[in-house]
Design an enzyme around this catalytic site. Structure first.
Site, PDB file in Angstrom:
ATOM      1  N   HIS A  83      64.502  83.283  60.564  1.00 35.02           N
ATOM      2  CA  HIS A  83      63.474  83.264  60.196  1.00 35.02           C
ATOM      3  C   HIS A  83      63.290  81.850  59.255  1.00 35.02           C
ATOM      4  O   HIS A  83      64.491  81.280  58.990  1.00 35.02           O
ATOM      5  CB  HIS A  83      63.002  84.165  59.127  1.00 35.02           C
ATOM      6  CG  HIS A  83      63.094  85.482  59.358  1.00 35.02           C
ATOM      7  ND1 HIS A  83      62.451  86.118  60.113  1.00 35.02           N
ATOM      8  CD2 HIS A  83      63.490  86.890  58.779  1.00 35.02           C
ATOM      9  CE1 HIS A  83      62.894  87.703  60.179  1.00 35.02           C
ATOM     10  NE2 HIS A  83      63.409  88.153  59.351  1.00 35.02           N
TER      11      HIS A  83
ATOM     12  N   HIS B  74      64.825  87.447  48.926  1.00 31.10           N
ATOM     13  CA  HIS B  74      63.959  88.565  48.209  1.00 31.10           C
ATOM     14  C   HIS B  74      64.692  90.441  48.464  1.00 31.10           C
ATOM     15  O   HIS B  74      65.431  89.888  48.676  1.00 31.10           O
ATOM     16  CB  HIS B  74      62.725  88.946  49.809  1.00 31.10           C
ATOM     17  CG  HIS B  74      63.573  89.256  51.026  1.00 31.10           C
ATOM     18  ND1 HIS B  74      64.982  88.307  51.326  1.00 31.10           N
ATOM     19  CD2 HIS B  74      62.649  89.120  52.420  1.00 31.10           C
ATOM     20  CE1 HIS B  74      65.092  88.810  52.852  1.00 31.10           C
ATOM     21  NE2 HIS B  74      63.488  89.117  52.870  1.00 31.10           N
TER      22      HIS B  74
ATOM     23  N   TYR C 171      66.278  92.099  64.115  1.00 30.61           N
ATOM     24  CA  TYR C 171      65.342  93.946  63.912  1.00 30.61           C
ATOM     25  C   TYR C 171      65.615  94.463  65.212  1.00 30.61           C
ATOM     26  O   TYR C 171      65.720  94.183  66.165  1.00 30.61           O
ATOM     27  CB  TYR C 171      64.155  93.328  64.444  1.00 30.61           C
ATOM     28  CG  TYR C 171      63.070  92.282  62.705  1.00 30.61           C
ATOM     29  CD1 TYR C 171      63.942  92.198  61.477  1.00 30.61           C
ATOM     30  CD2 TYR C 171      61.937  91.436  63.110  1.00 30.61           C
ATOM     31  CE1 TYR C 171      63.338  92.131  60.451  1.00 30.61           C
ATOM     32  CE2 TYR C 171      61.233  90.850  61.971  1.00 30.61           C
ATOM     33  CZ  TYR C 171      62.531  91.198  60.477  1.00 30.61           C
ATOM     34  OH  TYR C 171      61.538  90.386  59.869  1.00 30.61           O
TER      35      TYR C 171
ATOM     36  N   HIS D 160      66.860  94.615  51.293  1.00 30.53           N
ATOM     37  CA  HIS D 160      66.126  94.382  50.615  1.00 30.53           C
ATOM     38  C   HIS D 160      64.639  95.393  51.748  1.00 30.53           C
ATOM     39  O   HIS D 160      65.536  96.205  52.963  1.00 30.53           O
ATOM     40  CB  HIS D 160      65.607  92.889  50.230  1.00 30.53           C
ATOM     41  CG  HIS D 160      65.725  92.424  51.981  1.00 30.53           C
ATOM     42  ND1 HIS D 160      66.523  91.970  52.877  1.00 30.53           N
ATOM     43  CD2 HIS D 160      64.728  92.246  52.856  1.00 30.53           C
ATOM     44  CE1 HIS D 160      65.963  91.232  53.888  1.00 30.53           C
ATOM     45  NE2 HIS D 160      65.649  91.577  54.359  1.00 30.53           N
TER      46      HIS D 160
ATOM     47  N   GLU E  45      67.016  95.981  60.381  1.00 28.28           N
ATOM     48  CA  GLU E  45      67.085  94.364  59.947  1.00 28.28           C
ATOM     49  C   GLU E  45      68.912  94.529  59.957  1.00 28.28           C
ATOM     50  O   GLU E  45      69.180  95.218  59.084  1.00 28.28           O
ATOM     51  CB  GLU E  45      66.854  93.750  59.402  1.00 28.28           C
ATOM     52  CG  GLU E  45      66.990  92.473  58.868  1.00 28.28           C
ATOM     53  CD  GLU E  45      66.170  91.200  58.616  1.00 28.28           C
ATOM     54  OE1 GLU E  45      65.924  91.487  57.333  1.00 28.28           O
ATOM     55  OE2 GLU E  45      65.527  90.216  58.435  1.00 28.28           O
TER      56      GLU E  45
ATOM     57  N   HIS F  44      61.106  97.188  57.864  1.00 26.92           N
ATOM     58  CA  HIS F  44      61.845  97.815  58.028  1.00 26.92           C
ATOM     59  C   HIS F  44      62.840  97.806  56.642  1.00 26.92           C
ATOM     60  O   HIS F  44      62.141  97.400  55.858  1.00 26.92           O
ATOM     61  CB  HIS F  44      63.290  95.795  59.008  1.00 26.92           C
ATOM     62  CG  HIS F  44      62.561  95.170  58.118  1.00 26.92           C
ATOM     63  ND1 HIS F  44      61.817  94.130  58.252  1.00 26.92           N
ATOM     64  CD2 HIS F  44      63.367  94.257  57.291  1.00 26.92           C
ATOM     65  CE1 HIS F  44      62.137  92.984  57.351  1.00 26.92           C
ATOM     66  NE2 HIS F  44      63.247  92.993  56.967  1.00 26.92           N
TER      67      HIS F  44
HETATM   68 FE   LIG Z   1      63.824  91.429  55.876  1.00 27.38          FE
END
Ligand SMILES: [Fe+2]
Length: 311
Positions: free
Chosen positions: A248, A201, A257, A154, A267, A216
């Site tokens: 997260h 995502h 990151y 992603h 990432e 990213h």
């Molecule tokens: Fe991400």
């Protein structure tokens, strides 16, 4: 088959300021497979478990950032339909001929109100993942070279008019909202995480005054142990780390990151949950991004760089 329409983010073209330095980073440290170089001097790479010829294209330029992101759609009929739908929605589209990108068919390109170029395409040569199709081994030696993510997963983009971008992705392209962060005043959405699949995502956006920015590109690992191993490999290679290893709260992904030699953030992550389109989106307050643990759950703090450093 239930999955139709847009399948996944399939490629991104990234600007690097020194091509060979960029290749060394993405091929030798991240551990992607170099699959070709074209007449424009661009370098094509894929993650070991991806089937298609390329997922990352490096282009040398005098500034870092992203040129475009491409989403693979089911087939050419679907591509034609999305092209018509985008035009009916009021967007200008451009057909880029097959072969402009190596081993890639026609692309339908359009600009979204955040200032990013987005493409759809249906065809890319399937070179396979190095495993047999009959009675395969579970992995190959390429799966242990460098950090060795399984796939480009992603990306997070920064720009203005996120609400308008959301309409295009959700109303035209069939994505759905998985998580969101409200604005500082509790109104509107400062950030959104969208999925076109069962992934938590496929693309995310943060509202930001400058258009066309990259936060990213993200590459998927399969375990927390692999995330820690990625941190070791980054340190061994003096790759500057931004945040992590940590988790997260948003998406529940476990992450690092870090920055490539040109300053593009990338990432390496694992995990997150698997949403369905009928799930109610999860909402975070703006404070929830920091002290609520949205960005960094163990530390519950908003790292300044998350909101300010983009390419
Ligand atoms: Fe991400």
């Amino acid at each position: 088959m239930a999955m139709t329409g847009v399948l996944r983010p399939g490629h991104a073209q990234l600007r690097v300021m020194n091509l060979e330095e960029g290749v060394r980073h993405y091929r030798d440290v991240l551990g992607m497979v170099e699959t070709g170089r074209d007449g424009q001097g661009r370098v094509y790479l894929k993650c070991w478990d991806e089937r298609d010829h390329n997922s990352l294209v490096l282009r040398e330029a005098d500034r870092a950032g992203i040129d475009f992101v491409g989403f693979k759609v089911l087939d050419t009929t679907t591509l034609d339909k999305f092209e018509r739908d985008l035009q009916e929605y009021g967007l200008k589209t451009e057909r880029i001929p097959a072969g402009d990108m190596m081993e890639t068919g026609e692309r339908v390109r359009f600009e979204i109100p955040t200032g990013h170029l987005v493409e759809l395409y249906a065809e890319k040569t399937q070179v396979g993942n190095g495993l047999q199709k009959l009675n395969p081994e579970p992995w190959t030696p390429a799966a242990e070279k460098g950090i060795a993510p399984a796939r480009f997963d992603h990306l997070l983009l920064y720009g203005p008019n996120v609400a308008e971008a959301k309409k295009i992705f959700c109303d035209v392209l069939g994505f759905y909202l998985v998580e969101r962060v409200l604005g500082p005043d509790g109104e509107g959405e400062a950030a959104i995480w969208l999925s076109c699949s069962h992934k938590v995502h496929d693309i995310a956006f943060v509202e930001h005054p400058e258009p066309g920015k990259l936060h990213h590109l993200s590459f998927m690992l399969e375990s927390w142990e692999e995330v820690l191993r990625a941190g070791d490999i980054m340190s061994m290679n003096k790759v500057p780390i931004d945040i992590g290893p940590t988790r997260h709260g948003i998406t529940r992904g476990c992450t690092i990151y870090a920055w490539d030699p040109s300053g593009n953030r990338f990432e390496t992550f694992m995990g997150g949950y698997q949403p369905y389109p009928d799930y109610e989106p999860t909402t975070w307050t703006f404070d929830g991004l920091g002290e609520g643990g949205g960005l960094d759950y163990p530390q519950r703090k908003l790292h300044e760089s998350f909101l300010t450093v983009v390419t």
